[in-house]
Design a protein around this motif. Structure first.
Motif, PDB file in Angstrom:
ATOM      1  N   VAL A 173       0.854  -1.191   0.000  1.00  0.00           N
ATOM      2  CA  VAL A 173       0.000   0.000   0.000  1.00  0.00           C
ATOM      3  C   VAL A 173       0.889   1.241   0.000  1.00  0.00           C
ATOM      4  N   GLY A 174       0.595   2.179  -0.868  1.00  0.00           N
ATOM      5  CA  GLY A 174       1.400   3.391  -0.995  1.00  0.00           C
ATOM      6  C   GLY A 174       2.356   3.359  -2.165  1.00  0.00           C
ATOM      7  N   VAL A 187      -1.168   2.878  -4.617  1.00  0.00           N
ATOM      8  CA  VAL A 187      -2.071   1.773  -4.306  1.00  0.00           C
ATOM      9  C   VAL A 187      -2.719   2.042  -2.956  1.00  0.00           C
ATOM     10  N   ARG A 188      -4.040   1.916  -2.879  1.00  0.00           N
ATOM     11  CA  ARG A 188      -4.764   2.183  -1.631  1.00  0.00           C
ATOM     12  C   ARG A 188      -5.061   0.926  -0.826  1.00  0.00           C
ATOM     13  N   TRP A 189      -5.207  -0.195  -1.524  1.00  0.00           N
ATOM     14  CA  TRP A 189      -5.540  -1.448  -0.829  1.00  0.00           C
ATOM     15  C   TRP A 189      -5.123  -2.599  -1.721  1.00  0.00           C
ATOM     16  N   GLN A 266      -5.681  -8.593  -5.792  1.00  0.00           N
ATOM     17  CA  GLN A 266      -6.432  -7.455  -6.317  1.00  0.00           C
ATOM     18  C   GLN A 266      -5.796  -6.179  -5.770  1.00  0.00           C
ATOM     19  N   MET A 267      -5.857  -5.116  -6.566  1.00  0.00           N
ATOM     20  CA  MET A 267      -5.352  -3.831  -6.079  1.00  0.00           C
ATOM     21  C   MET A 267      -6.363  -2.728  -6.359  1.00  0.00           C
ATOM     22  N   LEU A 268      -6.432  -1.805  -5.430  1.00  0.00           N
ATOM     23  CA  LEU A 268      -7.436  -0.750  -5.469  1.00  0.00           C
ATOM     24  C   LEU A 268      -6.736   0.605  -5.449  1.00  0.00           C
ATOM     25  N   PHE A 269      -7.218   1.502  -6.316  1.00  0.00           N
ATOM     26  CA  PHE A 269      -6.723   2.875  -6.376  1.00  0.00           C
ATOM     27  C   PHE A 269      -7.874   3.829  -6.053  1.00  0.00           C
ATOM     28  N   ASP A 270      -7.544   5.120  -5.936  1.00  0.00           N
ATOM     29  CA  ASP A 270      -8.596   6.111  -5.703  1.00  0.00           C
ATOM     30  C   ASP A 270      -9.677   6.017  -6.765  1.00  0.00           C
TER      31      ASP A 270
END
Length: 340
Positions: A173-174, A187-189, A266-270
């Protein structure tokens, strides 16, 4: 009677493939002769078989953050507007030790059972014996969400803002990842899970070079790949398109990989982003009514605050309609279109 004022016009409907419960019957055990029931009626070690005349039906649903869902308009089975409960996940084992799973979905009318459906998560064959091994009431919502999640397999190289490539399992994350539309983004999550590589969870393998990818790429079946057509050979009426990996399968250079287990990330962005995996453009996770259940509770509850624009940032307008994808040599056509 059921209140059908919400008949599928609100929200985005999702279609899943199901068998009617009476097409999956107990041939030996406590419930012999009965079709598949809901969790309260299921008995471990009962032996089931799929009817030789069984057919899959398209069930259109309106997912929500919690069960029950609603059956949507245009469904091929069930009553639009009726409540649909995600009852449980069932695990079966064949005589040769192969495991397969399914989701039991229960339609109700004023609290009474109006229909029971099995959403298979792996291949089921007629006249094959399936011993019921496990009934999990707590995993249904998350499992339904995971089917729709876009995921990369362990080892997939993701391009960072610096141009360096790092295996997806090494991301934190980051970390700033290169996105097609917005440049470097943190990356947020990051989500991670291990699933049996069967049915809807079997990854799609795209061999090196087929779509101009630098190495073999393995993604979840519903993962959408971004393709810029220098020449619109697809007939989509636009240069930029997104195509689900499952539509590209040809059994040769692009194939489903069944068997064993698969490690998904999985990766999550804004915002929903198009990033680079093994050198080609692919989408990041989009949180919607179906996939939200994958998120940890603290992230899901703060999503609107932490990422206020995320829900409206999807690239749905770029997805190609199925009718244009039903053709031989689709992957080669797209490779040539993008390389002209």
């Amino acid at each position: 009677m059921t209140d059908r004022s919400n008949d599928g016009r609100d929200g985005a409907a999702h279609s899943v493939s199901v068998y009617r419960a009476d097409q999956v019957r107990v041939v030996n055990g406590a419930n012999q002769g009965d079709g598949l029931g809901h969790a309260d009626d299921l008995v471990p070690d009962d032996i089931y078989t799929l009817s030789p005349v069984a057919v899959r039906h398209r069930l259109a649903v309106l997912p929500a953050s919690a069960s029950p869902f609603r059956i949507a308009r245009g469904t091929g089975i069930g009553t639009p507007g009726a409540e649909l409960h995600l009852d449980c996940v069932v695990s079966f084992m064949t005589g040769n030790g192969r495991m397969t799973e399914g989701l039991v979905l229960v339609e109700t009318d004023d609290g009474d059972v109006a229909g029971i459906y099995l959403m298979p998560l792996g291949e089921m064959t007629a006249r094959q014996d399936y011993a019921l091994m496990r009934i999990d009431r707590d995993a249904a919502l998350a499992t339904f969400a995971q089917v729709a999640c876009v995921s990369f397999t362990a080892g997939t190289l993701i391009t960072l803002a610096s141009g360096a490539q790092v295996a997806v399992e090494s991301l934190r994350v980051g970390d700033r990842v290169l996105t097609r539309d917005d440049g470097p983004r943190p990356v947020r999550w990051i989500g991670h899970g291990i699933r049996r590589a069967t049915g809807d969870f079997a990854p799609v393998l795209i061999r090196r070079g087929v779509l101009n990818n630098a190495r073999d790429l393995r993604v979840s079946p519903d993962h959408r790949l971004f393709i810029y057509q220098r020449e619109d050979r697809l007939g989509a009426g636009r240069a930029e398109v997104m195509v689900k990996a499952r539509h590209l399968v040809d059994g040769d250079r692009i194939a489903r990989v069944e068997g064993g287990f698969v490690e998904y990330y999985q990766m999550l962005f804004d915002h929903h982003q198009i990033i680079y995996a093994e050198g080609i453009a692919a989408e990041s996770m989009l949180v919607d009514s179906r996939t939200r259940a994958v998120l940890p509770r603290d992230v899901a509850s703060q999503l609107a605050t932490l990422m206020p624009g995320h829900a409206t940032s999807g690239h749905d307008a770029l997805e190609v309609e199925d009718a244009l994808l039903d053709r031989p040599g689709l992957a080669e056509l797209l490779r040539r279109a993008s390389a002209c």
